[in-house]
Design an enzyme around this catalytic site. Structure first.
Site, PDB file in Angstrom:
ATOM      1  CB  SER A   1      -9.646  -1.796   4.641  1.00 56.27           C
ATOM      2  OG  SER A   1     -10.176  -3.008   4.180  1.00 56.27           O
TER       3      SER A   1
ATOM      4  NE  ARG B   1      -3.516  -2.570   0.017  1.00 60.44           N
ATOM      5  CZ  ARG B   1      -3.163  -3.610  -0.774  1.00 60.44           C
ATOM      6  NH1 ARG B   1      -2.176  -3.517  -1.641  1.00 60.44           N
ATOM      7  NH2 ARG B   1      -3.836  -4.737  -0.729  1.00 60.44           N
TER       8      ARG B   1
ATOM      9  CD  GLU C   1      -6.012   0.630   2.395  1.00 61.39           C
ATOM     10  OE1 GLU C   1      -6.074  -0.357   3.161  1.00 61.39           O
ATOM     11  OE2 GLU C   1      -6.389   0.591   1.223  1.00 61.39           O
TER      12      GLU C   1
HETATM   13  C1  LIG Z   1     -16.019  -0.580  -1.005  1.00 60.33           C
HETATM   14  C2  LIG Z   1     -14.538  -0.324  -1.135  1.00 60.33           C
HETATM   15  C3  LIG Z   1     -13.659  -1.388  -1.267  1.00 60.33           C
HETATM   16  C4  LIG Z   1     -12.289  -1.164  -1.391  1.00 60.33           C
HETATM   17  N1  LIG Z   1     -11.457  -2.238  -1.530  1.00 60.33           N
HETATM   18  C5  LIG Z   1     -10.128  -2.031  -1.651  1.00 60.33           C
HETATM   19  C6  LIG Z   1      -9.242  -3.152  -1.804  1.00 60.33           C
HETATM   20  O1  LIG Z   1      -9.629  -4.304  -1.829  1.00 60.33           O
HETATM   21  N2  LIG Z   1      -7.925  -2.883  -1.932  1.00 60.33           N
HETATM   22  C7  LIG Z   1      -7.421  -1.607  -1.922  1.00 60.33           C
HETATM   23  O2  LIG Z   1      -6.209  -1.440  -2.076  1.00 60.33           O
HETATM   24  N3  LIG Z   1      -8.246  -0.542  -1.781  1.00 60.33           N
HETATM   25  C8  LIG Z   1      -9.570  -0.714  -1.635  1.00 60.33           C
HETATM   26  N4  LIG Z   1     -10.401   0.356  -1.477  1.00 60.33           N
HETATM   27  C9  LIG Z   1      -9.821   1.723  -1.380  1.00 60.33           C
HETATM   28  C10 LIG Z   1      -9.718   2.462  -2.723  1.00 60.33           C
HETATM   29  O3  LIG Z   1     -10.749   2.048  -3.608  1.00 60.33           O
HETATM   30  C11 LIG Z   1      -8.374   2.299  -3.409  1.00 60.33           C
HETATM   31  O4  LIG Z   1      -7.321   2.796  -2.607  1.00 60.33           O
HETATM   32  C12 LIG Z   1      -8.364   3.014  -4.774  1.00 60.33           C
HETATM   33  O5  LIG Z   1      -7.258   2.614  -5.496  1.00 60.33           O
HETATM   34  C13 LIG Z   1      -8.364   4.529  -4.655  1.00 60.33           C
HETATM   35  O6  LIG Z   1      -8.666   5.057  -5.932  1.00 60.33           O
HETATM   36  P1  LIG Z   1      -9.416   6.449  -6.062  1.00 60.33           P
HETATM   37  O7  LIG Z   1      -9.461   6.793  -7.490  1.00 60.33           O
HETATM   38  O8  LIG Z   1     -10.707   6.424  -5.364  1.00 60.33           O
HETATM   39  O9  LIG Z   1      -8.382   7.398  -5.302  1.00 60.33           O
HETATM   40  P2  LIG Z   1      -8.729   8.578  -4.299  1.00 60.33           P
HETATM   41  O10 LIG Z   1      -9.377   8.035  -3.084  1.00 60.33           O
HETATM   42  O11 LIG Z   1      -9.418   9.660  -5.015  1.00 60.33           O
HETATM   43  O12 LIG Z   1      -7.249   9.037  -3.921  1.00 60.33           O
HETATM   44  C14 LIG Z   1      -6.400   8.163  -3.187  1.00 60.33           C
HETATM   45  C15 LIG Z   1      -4.983   8.748  -3.216  1.00 60.33           C
HETATM   46  O13 LIG Z   1      -4.487   8.720  -4.549  1.00 60.33           O
HETATM   47  C16 LIG Z   1      -4.209  10.045  -5.010  1.00 60.33           C
HETATM   48  N5  LIG Z   1      -4.619  10.083  -6.416  1.00 60.33           N
HETATM   49  C17 LIG Z   1      -5.791   9.670  -6.963  1.00 60.33           C
HETATM   50  N6  LIG Z   1      -5.731   9.752  -8.301  1.00 60.33           N
HETATM   51  C18 LIG Z   1      -4.514  10.229  -8.611  1.00 60.33           C
HETATM   52  C19 LIG Z   1      -3.835  10.540  -9.816  1.00 60.33           C
HETATM   53  N7  LIG Z   1      -4.401  10.352 -11.020  1.00 60.33           N
HETATM   54  N8  LIG Z   1      -2.577  11.015  -9.738  1.00 60.33           N
HETATM   55  C20 LIG Z   1      -1.977  11.213  -8.556  1.00 60.33           C
HETATM   56  N9  LIG Z   1      -2.553  10.924  -7.373  1.00 60.33           N
HETATM   57  C21 LIG Z   1      -3.797  10.441  -7.412  1.00 60.33           C
HETATM   58  C22 LIG Z   1      -4.985  10.989  -4.110  1.00 60.33           C
HETATM   59  O14 LIG Z   1      -4.364  12.245  -4.016  1.00 60.33           O
HETATM   60  C23 LIG Z   1      -4.908  10.211  -2.794  1.00 60.33           C
HETATM   61  O15 LIG Z   1      -3.665  10.403  -2.179  1.00 60.33           O
HETATM   62  C24 LIG Z   1     -11.782   0.157  -1.359  1.00 60.33           C
HETATM   63  C25 LIG Z   1     -12.672   1.235  -1.220  1.00 60.33           C
HETATM   64  C26 LIG Z   1     -14.038   0.998  -1.116  1.00 60.33           C
HETATM   65  C27 LIG Z   1     -14.967   2.169  -0.990  1.00 60.33           C
END
Ligand SMILES: Cc1cc2nc3c(=O)[nH]c(=O)nc-3n(C[C@H](O)[C@H](O)[C@H](O)COP(=O)(O)OP(=O)(O)OC[C@H]3O[C@@H](n4cnc5c(N)ncnc54)[C@H](O)[C@@H]3O)c2cc1C
Length: 323
Positions: free
Chosen positions: A228, A178, A303
């Site tokens: 999580s 992570r 996380e």
């Molecule tokens: C129901 C549910 C289940 C989930 N299951 C998992 C799982 O199994 N495993 C897991 O690892 N995560 C899980 N997550 C967490 C999350 O979905 C992941 O971490 C996902 O990859 C985040 O993507 P996001 O686009 O929503 O990023 P955001 O939440 O919008 O951002 C997360 C981070 O990434 C940065 N960021 C986002 N996009 C960019 C970009 N293009 N360039 C630079 N920085 C960027 C943001 O600044 C921030 O620091 C889950 C979440 C939910 C709601």
């Protein structure tokens, strides 16, 4: 927003930067449905527009927060005094050729994994239930079943904080559990090249469906959450189990603060029962950490990232501990 900042933001919004909105409610842009307004919300269409925004905020010292689907973020009820830049559907192209997948930073992870399956490419099965963007996934080195997307990364194309496009190799991204070297770098992920070995479509599909079934059974689906909340560590996992079990063993399942609750279904999830504030979530996080530290002897770190109103992101437990 003060007058000086407002003038600067109006100047930025008048340039070719993509779709803009003033005072945009951030609760509409994250899966917890929490957060006040962003002074200026921008959704760019291309690299050039991203570079324009990055140069402008750097020269004018304006706070900038980059988001994807906001599925790993806790925004403050005060919102963000500056710019929130969303890399979303407008930069979500996915191309597949032989074993190579090239995806835009805004591509939706479940769609990427489905396309990989249809092309008979394996290795992304563990990502099928992750509701974020490819940019967010790479930034967090997200994944499941103790895997991370970094294992399949060949290159990551970013726009750095000087507005310059760079291509980083897998080793330069320094992926670990992570974690990636991109965190805190100010770089914006615009494109990702993945290498995926050929596999049997039926088996890939079976594995994905099994993962989705498992999630449906274990995780809360209807109440807003951010997945999580706490990270697992090897030491904790081998001695007392994963965070969900540890929190449950500490008797905290169902604990409620305001309109936020430790999920009755899975204790590593905090759900918004409707109208929860960022403070409700932070108080719950603080309470869980204190109880687990005292009764089980392990430190639970988050996380999920908390977004300060000045645009700085910190793991949410750091803010929770300040309350
Ligand atoms: C129901 C549910 C289940 C989930 N299951 C998992 C799982 O199994 N495993 C897991 O690892 N995560 C899980 N997550 C967490 C999350 O979905 C992941 O971490 C996902 O990859 C985040 O993507 P996001 O686009 O929503 O990023 P955001 O939440 O919008 O951002 C997360 C981070 O990434 C940065 N960021 C986002 N996009 C960019 C970009 N293009 N360039 C630079 N920085 C960027 C943001 O600044 C921030 O620091 C889950 C979440 C939910 C709601």
């Amino acid at each position: 927003m003060n007058n000086q900042l407002q003038k600067k933001l109006e100047k930025l919004a008048s340039q070719d930067v993509g779709q803009v909105a003033f005072s945009e409610p951030l609760s509409q842009h994250n899966s917890w449905k929490i957060g006040g307004a962003a002074d200026l919300f921008i959704e760019p269409d291309n690299f050039k527009q991203i570079a324009t925004v990055l140069r402008f905020v750097s020269v004018n010292q304006i706070p900038l927060v980059v988001i994807g689907q906001g599925t790993n973020l806790l925004f403050d009820d005060a919102g963000v005094r500056g710019v929130v830049l969303k890399i979303g559907e407008k930069m979500a192209d996915i191309q597949i050729s032989a074993n190579t997948i090239v995806a835009g930073g805004g591509a939706w992870v479940p769609q990427l994994t489905r396309m990989a399956m249809q092309a008979g490419l394996s290795g992304l099965e563990h990502c099928i239930g992750i509701p974020g963007t490819v940019g967010g996934l790479v930034m967090m080195n997200g994944g499941s079943q103790r895997k991370g997307i970094g294992e399949n990364v060949v290159t990551v194309t970013v726009v750095n904080n000087a507005g310059i496009t760079q291509q980083l190799s897998q080793s330069e991204c320094d992926f670990s559990y992570r974690h990636s070297a991109l965190q805190g770098s100010g770089c914006i992920v615009t494109r990702v090249e993945l290498n995926c070995p050929a596999g049997d479509v039926k088996k890939i599909r079976r594995d994905m469906l099994a993962d989705l079934r498992n999630r449906r059974h274990k995780f809360p689906r209807k109440q807003p959450n951010c997945g999580s909340v706490f990270l697992s560590t090897t030491a904790m996992h081998t001695t007392v189990g994963p965070p969900g079990k540890v929190i449950e063993d500490a008797g905290l399942k169902g604990l409620r603060v305001g309109n936020a609750e430790i999920s009755q279904q899975h204790a590593n999830f905090i759900v918004n029962l409707g109208g929860a504030s960022s403070k409700d979530i932070l108080i719950l996080i603080k309470h869980v950490r204190q109880k687990v530290r005292k009764h089980i002897g392990f430190e639970l770190d988050c996380e999920v990232r908390y977004v300060q109103p000045d645009g700085i992101l910190v793991p949410a437990h750091i803010q929770a501990d300040k309350l």
